[in-house]
Design a protein around this motif. Structure first.
Motif, PDB file in Angstrom:
ATOM      1  N   THR A 143       0.835  -1.199   0.000  1.00  0.00           N
ATOM      2  CA  THR A 143       0.000   0.000   0.000  1.00  0.00           C
ATOM      3  C   THR A 143       0.873   1.254   0.000  1.00  0.00           C
ATOM      4  N   CYS A 148      -8.915   1.504   0.395  1.00  0.00           N
ATOM      5  CA  CYS A 148      -9.593   0.780   1.471  1.00  0.00           C
ATOM      6  C   CYS A 148     -10.663   1.711   2.028  1.00  0.00           C
ATOM      7  N   CYS A 180     -11.094  -3.548   3.126  1.00  0.00           N
ATOM      8  CA  CYS A 180     -10.767  -3.208   1.737  1.00  0.00           C
ATOM      9  C   CYS A 180     -11.525  -4.146   0.795  1.00  0.00           C
ATOM     10  N   GLN A 208     -14.448  -8.415  -0.721  1.00  0.00           N
ATOM     11  CA  GLN A 208     -14.084  -7.588   0.426  1.00  0.00           C
ATOM     12  C   GLN A 208     -13.514  -8.411   1.579  1.00  0.00           C
TER      13      GLN A 208
END
Length: 298
Positions: A128, A163, A179, A231
């Motif tokens: 990320t 997210c 997320c 998810q």
């Protein structure tokens, strides 16, 4: 009535009163557990009325917030993870996965995963903009879940995805990052944040693990079953154990927990989306966005 008869009657009444009290206690405990689960987190099918029409959408369950004391809130320097409190339900023999197309929800469809999972996958790495998270996978217990995630990752489904939900204990009584909604804006304005999926669902597996800190699980609405989709969420506190088991656990964070715990220390670090379509108070996204760059498996 003789003395013995009176004593027997009193004993019987005492026993009936005790049994009644036990039944009340069991009902109260069951209701509390159901309430806690329903206030937790998920993405399951619900019917929502919008602009005069009705359509099916996935809904994030987030009703009356419960408070957790400041002493129970994890610090940014907390330990990497907590081991799950139950042994994964390891599957033996050949595994065949079934995925069902779901067109009644907002989605980004990139195809259906294959039926034969790769049982050799051991780690999931999420890169990320805020840091990297490594997850040790429970592939033997959740092969179809990991097969789905791996398929979507290869299709670059998660690349550059925000997210959409970060929750701290002072906001909802739980602590997690969620997320996997391909349509989420995570800006506090998009009414359908938390609704999007990959356009298919699949069944439950490995649901006996409690949600200790570091546990990674697929999300569904509190009362849904067999509606896993794209998810997923990462538990950021042992306080989430209060919810119990029932969610589809895929693994445990082995690297990156300190970074995750530092994403938000309180609700002041979050954006509240009051326009959330579910009408349950809105999702809360981090003010400093968490954006998935890539997800890889090995």
């Amino acid at each position: 009535m003789s003395g013995d008869d009176r004593q027997n009657e009193e004993d019987r009444q005492s026993e009936l009163a005790r049994e009644h009290k036990e039944r009340q206690a069991k009902r109260a405990a069951a209701q509390t557990a159901k309430s806690r689960r329903n206030t937790f987190i998920g993405a399951g099918v619900a019917v929502v009325v919008v602009a005069g029409g009705i359509f099916a959408a996935t809904t994030l369950v987030n009703k009356e917030p419960s408070k957790v004391s400041a002493e129970s809130t994890p610090s940014a320097s907390a330990s990497a993870s907590t081991a799950p409190s139950a042994t994964p339900s390891v599957k033996t023999g050949p595994v065949t996965c079934t995925y069902k197309r779901e067109t009644g929800v907002p989605n980004k469809f990139v195809g259906l995963p294959g039926k034969k999972p790769n049982m050799k996958l051991k780690k999931m790495t999420i890169v990320t903009n805020r840091g990297t998270v490594v997850i040790d996978l429970m592939t033997d217990a959740a092969p179809c879940s990991i097969n789905s995630l791996s398929f979507l990752a290869k299709k670059k489904f998660y690349d550059n995805m925000k997210c959409h939900r970060l929750v701290t204990p002072d906001v909802s009584g739980v602590h997690l990052l969620q997320c996997g909604d391909p349509l989420a804006k995570a800006d506090g304005k998009n009414p359908t944040d938390g609704q999007g999926t990959a356009g298919y669902v699949y069944g439950d597996e490995n649901t006996d693990i409690s949600l200790s800190k570091g546990v990674v699980f697929m999300t569904q609405a509190g009362d849904a079953m067999g509606q896993n989709n794209s998810q997923f969420a990462i538990s950021l506190s042992d306080e989430n154990n209060q919810i119990g088991s029932g969610y589809n656990v895929i693994g445990v964070v082995s690297e990156g927990m300190d970074m995750l715990l530092g994403l938000a220390t309180s609700g002041k670090d979050l954006i509240v989306n009051e326009a959330d379509i579910t009408g349950d108070g809105g999702t809360t996204a981090p003010k400093n966005p968490v954006i998935i760059k890539t997800i890889t498996f090995k």
